[in-house]
Design an enzyme around this catalytic site. Structure first.
Site, mmCIF file in Angstrom:
data_model
loop_
_atom_site.group_PDB
_atom_site.id
_atom_site.type_symbol
_atom_site.label_atom_id
_atom_site.label_comp_id
_atom_site.label_asym_id
_atom_site.label_seq_id
_atom_site.Cartn_x
_atom_site.Cartn_y
_atom_site.Cartn_z
ATOM 1 N N ASP A 218 8.918 23.250 23.408
ATOM 2 C CA ASP A 218 8.518 22.017 22.739
ATOM 3 C C ASP A 218 7.391 21.337 23.518
ATOM 4 O O ASP A 218 7.422 21.298 24.755
ATOM 5 C CB ASP A 218 9.743 21.091 22.673
ATOM 6 C CG ASP A 218 9.517 19.870 21.807
ATOM 7 O OD1 ASP A 218 9.264 20.040 20.611
ATOM 8 O OD2 ASP A 218 9.608 18.738 22.340
ATOM 9 N N GLU A 276 4.604 25.349 21.564
ATOM 10 C CA GLU A 276 4.072 24.437 20.547
ATOM 11 C C GLU A 276 2.806 23.820 21.133
ATOM 12 O O GLU A 276 2.880 23.015 22.056
ATOM 13 C CB GLU A 276 5.103 23.350 20.230
ATOM 14 C CG GLU A 276 4.628 22.420 19.139
ATOM 15 C CD GLU A 276 5.297 21.050 19.136
ATOM 16 O OE1 GLU A 276 5.323 20.403 18.093
ATOM 17 O OE2 GLU A 276 5.776 20.609 20.201
HETATM 18 C C1 NOJ Z 1 7.871 18.540 18.619
HETATM 19 C C2 NOJ Z 1 9.057 18.801 17.757
HETATM 20 O O1 NOJ Z 1 8.779 19.849 16.878
HETATM 21 C C3 NOJ Z 1 9.363 17.512 17.056
HETATM 22 O O2 NOJ Z 1 10.320 17.667 16.038
HETATM 23 C C4 NOJ Z 1 9.809 16.511 18.092
HETATM 24 O O3 NOJ Z 1 10.019 15.267 17.471
HETATM 25 C C5 NOJ Z 1 8.745 16.341 19.192
HETATM 26 N N1 NOJ Z 1 8.234 17.590 19.643
HETATM 27 C C6 NOJ Z 1 9.314 15.619 20.390
HETATM 28 O O4 NOJ Z 1 10.205 16.437 21.077
#
Ligand code: NOJ
Length: 533
Positions: A218, A276
């Site tokens: 993440d 991500e």
């Molecule tokens: C990216 C995640 O995909 C999202 O759902 C989340 O709210 C944020 N990161 C914070 O962790």
């Protein structure tokens, strides 16, 4: 893949993830075995037969670790335990071994940028004085102004409002501020602190030792912060960060963290990590997947492109370029739990659905790894939820001006004629309400219907897995009429044609392997795509 991808890469069999189809499960919304209206791990295990039938290679579970659920699991209070809402460690072990029996890999979300406010470390930090070792694990700072009542800098939180919250010190006086790039319940960790670094390694090993095959990292472009946390001149700011324009993300020091993650994974054969990475600059994006960093990086260009041949082609070329410079593997995704579902993005109704079908064929024709989001195989649209049902922190944080992401997170309809459609036992109130008109979109309704979205997914995934025409890492573009494109997989020879105009178009020579809509007099219909060999 049959050909070597890059002169510097070792030869030998290609790793499993390089062409894998990953299926993202949003655990709250997938299947509820214990009847509390929220999905759980046993629910996922019950549906493994379905996932095998669908034809996916690997699962990615959005976070299932212990969490008070302020951001539905992306606020982790114990990264080495399962939240009771989803089950327990035994349920996770059972899921992993049942998935492995069916030859499916299991990957988990990891959230290293921040913890929950309910993490033991944060409680310790609040109880400790300014300047203490406990506070050093986060970003605590004095406020500015005479009484320290102004936040330490002018950074906004991604979810709206300032990225800082002031704490009350143990003696009851207004005290320091802590940094949270997301919700106040998600304090950012200080990645210069040795405890933070050591703890992630412990977490990685904890899950790898239990047989987990990999991780989705993440906010992989977060974590490292610039020296002194300087103010910034903010303009219009989207999710996809323009590196130089946003001090909160893509700090070069983040690469050391990824090298550390990679070192751990390298000790566990056949494991992987996908980051991500909301970074627009291709060169900077590529840095995250250098041979000693992450195996894969999410590229969100396809999820951002409108249904236009030019935009889609540009997104594809961009994504290929971003990885080519480092010999990396491209990834493709049309949607996830953070973005608007593709059917709705492409115009909703029959048009939206036809376009989503076409884009699936485009996505699956490309070389590299694919990430599907649960429910896309049913053609679920985004749901217009009533205000009082909304749960995404974005709704509150934006002062009810942004509805957030709940529209894409409504539970999956499995069977039957009315909500909860087999997601939960009959009569259960689901955590987000399910629309009554989804009776036509259930798995049951689509499974035997050869014209359904689900059947298209199954056929397309099967062909992609079995046909030799899908080999090769490169694509060549054909000359095409405006509003259309065609590319060919160099190597296997598969041709993919997309028609984004509102009129039928002729196809290049070849045998049609699959089309997203029936051909009309041998022509490819509007809003359609086809595979030819
Ligand atoms: C990216 C995640 O995909 C999202 O759902 C989340 O709210 C944020 N990161 C914070 O962790």
């Amino acid at each position: 893949m049959s050909e070597p991808r890059h002169p510097d890469l070792p030869s030998g069999p290609a790793p499993w993830w390089r062409e894998a189809v990953f299926y993202q499960i949003y655990p709250r919304s997938f299947a509820d075995a214990n009847g509390d209206g929220v999905g759980d791990l046993d629910g996922i295990r019950d549906k493994l037969g379905y996932l095998e039938l669908l034809g996916v290679d690997a699962l990615w579970l959005s976070p299932v670790m212990r969490s008070p659920m302020a951001d539905h699991g992306y606020d982790v209070s114990d990264p080495r335990d399962i939240d009771p809402l989803f089950g327990d460690l035994a349920a996770m072990d059972a899921l992993v071994s049942a998935a492995h029996e069916r030859h499916m890999k299991v990957t988990m979300d990891l959230v290293p940028n921040h913890t929950s406010v309910e993490h033991a470390w944060f409680a310790e930090a609040l109880a400790a004085p300014p300047g203490s070792a406990a506070r050093d694990r986060y970003h605590f700072r004095d406020g500015i102004g005479d009484d320290g009542s102004e936040p330490p800098n002018n950074w906004p939180s991604v979810f709206g409002g300032p990225a800082w919250t002031r704490v009350t010190e143990p003696d009851g006086t207004p005290g320091q501020w802590y940094l949270h790039l997301f919700a106040p319940e998600q304090p950012d960790l200080n990645w210069e602190n040795a405890d933070v670094v050591a703890d992630l390694e412990k977490t990685l090993r904890f899950w790898l030792d239990r047989g987990i095959d990999g991780f989705r990292i993440d906010v992989a472009h977060g974590m490292a912060k610039p020296e002194g946390l300087p103010d910034h001149d903010w303009g219009e700011q989207g999710l996809l960060t323009d590196t130089d324009a946003d001090p909160r993300f893509d700090n070069p020091a983040v690469h050391g963290i990824h090298r550390g993650i990679r070192k751990v994974l390298d000790a566990y054969p056949d494991t992987m990590a996908v980051g991500e990475i909301w970074v627009r600059d291709n060169e900077r994006f590529g840095e995250y997947i250098r041979p000693d960093e992450l195996h894969l990086g999410f590229n969100f260009r396809l999820a951002e492109a409108a249904f236009s041949a030019d935009e889609v082609r540009e997104a594809i070329e961009n994504s290929l370029t971003a990885v080519a410079q480092v010999g990396g593997t491209p990834t493709w995704t049309l949607s996830n739990h953070d973005v608007v579902r593709e059917v709705t993005r492409y115009g909703d109704g029959e048009t939206g659905r036809a376009r989503a079908r076409a884009m699936l064929l485009v996505e699956l024709a490309l070389p590299g790894a694919v990430f599907l989001y649960n429910g896309s195989e049913l053609g679920l649209p985004g749901v217009d939820l009533p205000d009082d049902a909304l749960q995404d922190p974005v709704w509150e944080r934006s002062g009810h001006t942004e509805r957030g992401r709940d529209a894409s997170r409504v539970p999956i309809p499995w069977e039957g004629a009315q909500p909860p459609f087999g997601f939960s036992p009959p009569g259960t109130e689901t955590w987000l309400p399910m629309p009554a008109e989804w009776s036509a979109l259930t798995v049951e309704a689509q499974l035997e219907d050869m014209t359904s979205m689900l059947s298209l997914y199954r056929t397309a995934l099967e062909l992609r897995a079995l046909r030799p025409e899908f080999a090769g890492d490169e694509i060549d573009w054909y000359g095409s009429p405006p509003g259309c494109f065609a590319f060919r997989r160099r190597g296997g020879g598969l041709i993919c044609v997309l028609n984004t105009t509102d009129a039928a178009t002729s196809l290049p020579p070849g045998e049609v392997l699959l089309s997203s809509a029936p051909l009309a007099d041998g022509m490819l219909q509007a809003n359609a795509a086809a595979w030819l060999i």
